[in-house]
Design a protein around this motif. Structure first.
Motif, PDB file in Angstrom:
ATOM      1  N   SER A  26      -9.184   3.949  18.749  1.00 14.88           N
ATOM      2  CA  SER A  26      -8.519   2.786  18.160  1.00 14.88           C
ATOM      3  C   SER A  26      -7.487   2.182  19.105  1.00 14.88           C
ATOM      4  O   SER A  26      -6.859   1.170  18.773  1.00 14.88           O
ATOM      5  CB  SER A  26      -7.864   3.154  16.832  1.00 14.88           C
ATOM      6  N   ALA A  27      -7.316   2.779  20.278  1.00  8.93           N
ATOM      7  CA  ALA A  27      -6.451   2.184  21.295  1.00  8.93           C
ATOM      8  C   ALA A  27      -7.134   1.006  21.990  1.00  8.93           C
ATOM      9  O   ALA A  27      -6.461   0.204  22.658  1.00  8.93           O
ATOM     10  CB  ALA A  27      -6.053   3.237  22.336  1.00  8.93           C
ATOM     11  N   SER A  28      -8.446   0.878  21.841  1.00 12.96           N
ATOM     12  CA  SER A  28      -9.190  -0.155  22.573  1.00 12.96           C
ATOM     13  C   SER A  28      -8.691  -1.574  22.341  1.00 12.96           C
ATOM     14  O   SER A  28      -8.569  -2.350  23.294  1.00 12.96           O
ATOM     15  CB  SER A  28     -10.678  -0.055  22.249  1.00 12.96           C
ATOM     16  N   PRO A  29      -8.399  -2.002  21.092  1.00 15.69           N
ATOM     17  CA  PRO A  29      -7.916  -3.379  20.932  1.00 15.69           C
ATOM     18  C   PRO A  29      -6.596  -3.646  21.641  1.00 15.69           C
ATOM     19  O   PRO A  29      -6.370  -4.753  22.142  1.00 15.69           O
ATOM     20  CB  PRO A  29      -7.784  -3.543  19.412  1.00 15.69           C
ATOM     21  N   VAL A  30      -5.729  -2.637  21.697  1.00 18.10           N
ATOM     22  CA  VAL A  30      -4.461  -2.807  22.416  1.00 18.10           C
ATOM     23  C   VAL A  30      -4.722  -2.909  23.909  1.00 18.10           C
ATOM     24  O   VAL A  30      -4.140  -3.759  24.604  1.00 18.10           O
ATOM     25  CB  VAL A  30      -3.500  -1.642  22.110  1.00 18.10           C
ATOM     26  N   TRP A 111      -6.359 -11.958   9.851  1.00 17.21           N
ATOM     27  CA  TRP A 111      -7.582 -11.323  10.340  1.00 17.21           C
ATOM     28  C   TRP A 111      -7.308  -9.932  10.908  1.00 17.21           C
ATOM     29  O   TRP A 111      -8.132  -9.019  10.765  1.00 17.21           O
ATOM     30  CB  TRP A 111      -8.242 -12.199  11.397  1.00 17.21           C
ATOM     31  N   ILE A 112      -6.165  -9.764  11.562  1.00 17.77           N
ATOM     32  CA  ILE A 112      -5.827  -8.442  12.107  1.00 17.77           C
ATOM     33  C   ILE A 112      -5.691  -7.427  10.977  1.00 17.77           C
ATOM     34  O   ILE A 112      -6.268  -6.328  11.018  1.00 17.77           O
ATOM     35  CB  ILE A 112      -4.534  -8.511  12.946  1.00 17.77           C
ATOM     36  N   VAL A 113      -4.939  -7.778   9.946  1.00 18.69           N
ATOM     37  CA  VAL A 113      -4.721  -6.854   8.828  1.00 18.69           C
ATOM     38  C   VAL A 113      -6.008  -6.666   8.027  1.00 18.69           C
ATOM     39  O   VAL A 113      -6.336  -5.548   7.604  1.00 18.69           O
ATOM     40  CB  VAL A 113      -3.568  -7.353   7.938  1.00 18.69           C
ATOM     41  N   TRP A 114      -6.770  -7.735   7.829  1.00 19.34           N
ATOM     42  CA  TRP A 114      -8.048  -7.627   7.123  1.00 19.34           C
ATOM     43  C   TRP A 114      -8.967  -6.631   7.829  1.00 19.34           C
ATOM     44  O   TRP A 114      -9.643  -5.819   7.180  1.00 19.34           O
ATOM     45  CB  TRP A 114      -8.717  -9.011   7.063  1.00 19.34           C
ATOM     46  N   MET A 177      -9.590 -10.320  19.502  1.00 19.50           N
ATOM     47  CA  MET A 177      -9.553  -9.067  20.257  1.00 19.50           C
ATOM     48  C   MET A 177      -9.540  -7.863  19.329  1.00 19.50           C
ATOM     49  O   MET A 177     -10.193  -6.846  19.584  1.00 19.50           O
ATOM     50  CB  MET A 177      -8.322  -9.049  21.163  1.00 19.50           C
ATOM     51  N   HIS A 178      -8.806  -7.988  18.231  1.00 23.58           N
ATOM     52  CA  HIS A 178      -8.719  -6.864  17.306  1.00 23.58           C
ATOM     53  C   HIS A 178     -10.047  -6.624  16.607  1.00 23.58           C
ATOM     54  O   HIS A 178     -10.571  -5.501  16.598  1.00 23.58           O
ATOM     55  CB  HIS A 178      -7.614  -7.123  16.278  1.00 23.58           C
ATOM     56  N   LEU A 179     -10.605  -7.666  16.035  1.00 21.27           N
ATOM     57  CA  LEU A 179     -11.864  -7.507  15.319  1.00 21.27           C
ATOM     58  C   LEU A 179     -13.000  -7.106  16.256  1.00 21.27           C
ATOM     59  O   LEU A 179     -13.848  -6.279  15.894  1.00 21.27           O
ATOM     60  CB  LEU A 179     -12.225  -8.794  14.585  1.00 21.27           C
ATOM     61  N   ALA A 180     -13.025  -7.657  17.469  1.00 21.30           N
ATOM     62  CA  ALA A 180     -14.105  -7.333  18.408  1.00 21.30           C
ATOM     63  C   ALA A 180     -14.136  -5.848  18.724  1.00 21.30           C
ATOM     64  O   ALA A 180     -15.216  -5.253  18.860  1.00 21.30           O
ATOM     65  CB  ALA A 180     -13.948  -8.149  19.693  1.00 21.30           C
ATOM     66  N   SER A 181     -12.982  -5.229  18.845  1.00 19.77           N
ATOM     67  CA  SER A 181     -12.942  -3.800  19.137  1.00 19.77           C
ATOM     68  C   SER A 181     -13.488  -2.987  17.964  1.00 19.77           C
ATOM     69  O   SER A 181     -14.152  -1.969  18.153  1.00 19.77           O
ATOM     70  CB  SER A 181     -11.513  -3.375  19.472  1.00 19.77           C
ATOM     71  N   TRP A 182     -13.218  -3.427  16.746  1.00 19.30           N
ATOM     72  CA  TRP A 182     -13.779  -2.752  15.576  1.00 19.30           C
ATOM     73  C   TRP A 182     -15.283  -2.967  15.477  1.00 19.30           C
ATOM     74  O   TRP A 182     -16.005  -2.120  14.953  1.00 19.30           O
ATOM     75  CB  TRP A 182     -13.084  -3.236  14.301  1.00 19.30           C
TER      76      TRP A 182
END
Length: 216
Positions: A26-30, A111-114, A177-182
């Motif tokens: 989960s460090a990937s989006p950061v 979108w980040i929190v969703w 960036m956040h959603l793409a990592s998920w």
């Protein structure tokens, strides 16, 4: 791999910024965000297999014993969503990937929190019952419900991307960036993205970015 638990000062910016991570976590989006921002920072890779994230030195910084962790001028910040929004406020506005305070910023935060809460819950239920949960603890009905929920949420994103290239304001933001990592987890769990034309094209645009490759 840097020496563990250091927080070096970057002389050129008079800023101390250290990122603790492990690949494919989960460090990937950061990591993705830091690379897109192009700011100087120190990377410290932790070996989760040898429990480096459970060492007392690290637990002093993050008592959760997890990655990612960002230490800025001696202040530890954990949780990927919080770190990304923090980086956005500090550096992202000038870089054009995080809106100034107002409705557009609210849309990015949404979108980040969703992603973390709504999509994360559905993926977690599916994964625990169909992918990596102990066999004797799996619940087939719960897993199938999680699968249907994930598919419904993928359709929600697909509909939201209709007629636009990115999630907010038709330009790349930290929300993408956040959603793409998920979405890496979604693909790893063998969800077929072909039916979601807009989402599938969006994934292709994001994963083609050099910063995505460096952050993964």
């Amino acid at each position: 791999k840097s020496e563990l638990f250091t927080d070096p000062i970057h002389k050129e910016t008079n800023m101390s910024l250290t990122f603790y991570y492990s690949p494919h976590s989960s460090a990937s989006p950061v990591h993705f965000t830091l690379e897109e921002l192009g700011i100087p920072y120190e990377k410290v890779q932790l070996d989760l297999q040898t429990q480096e994230h459970k060492k007392p030195e690290f637990l002093k910084l993050n008592p959760n014993g997890r990655v990612p962790l960002l230490v800025h001028d001696g202040v530890p910040i954990f949780e990927s969503a919080a770190i990304q929004m923090y980086l956005g406020e500090l550096f992202g506005v000038d870089k054009g990937i995080y809106p100034a305070p107002g409705p557009q910023r609210g849309a990015v935060m949404k979108w980040i929190v969703w992603t973390n809460v709504t999509l994360g819950d559905a993926l977690g239920r599916f994964a625990r019952n169909c992918v990596w949960g102990p066999e004797d603890e799996r619940n087939a009905k719960a897993g199938e419900a999680g699968k249907k929920d994930v598919e419904s949420l993928l359709q929600l994103v697909d509909d939201s991307l209709k007629g636009q290239d990115y999630l907010v304001g038709n330009k790349l933001t930290i929300a993408d960036m956040h959603l793409a990592s998920w979405m890496d987890y979604v693909r790893m769990m063998k969800f077929d993205l072909a039916p979601y034309k807009n989402l599938n094209a969006w994934v292709g645009r994001i994963t083609a970015l050099p910063s995505y490759a460096r952050g993964n």
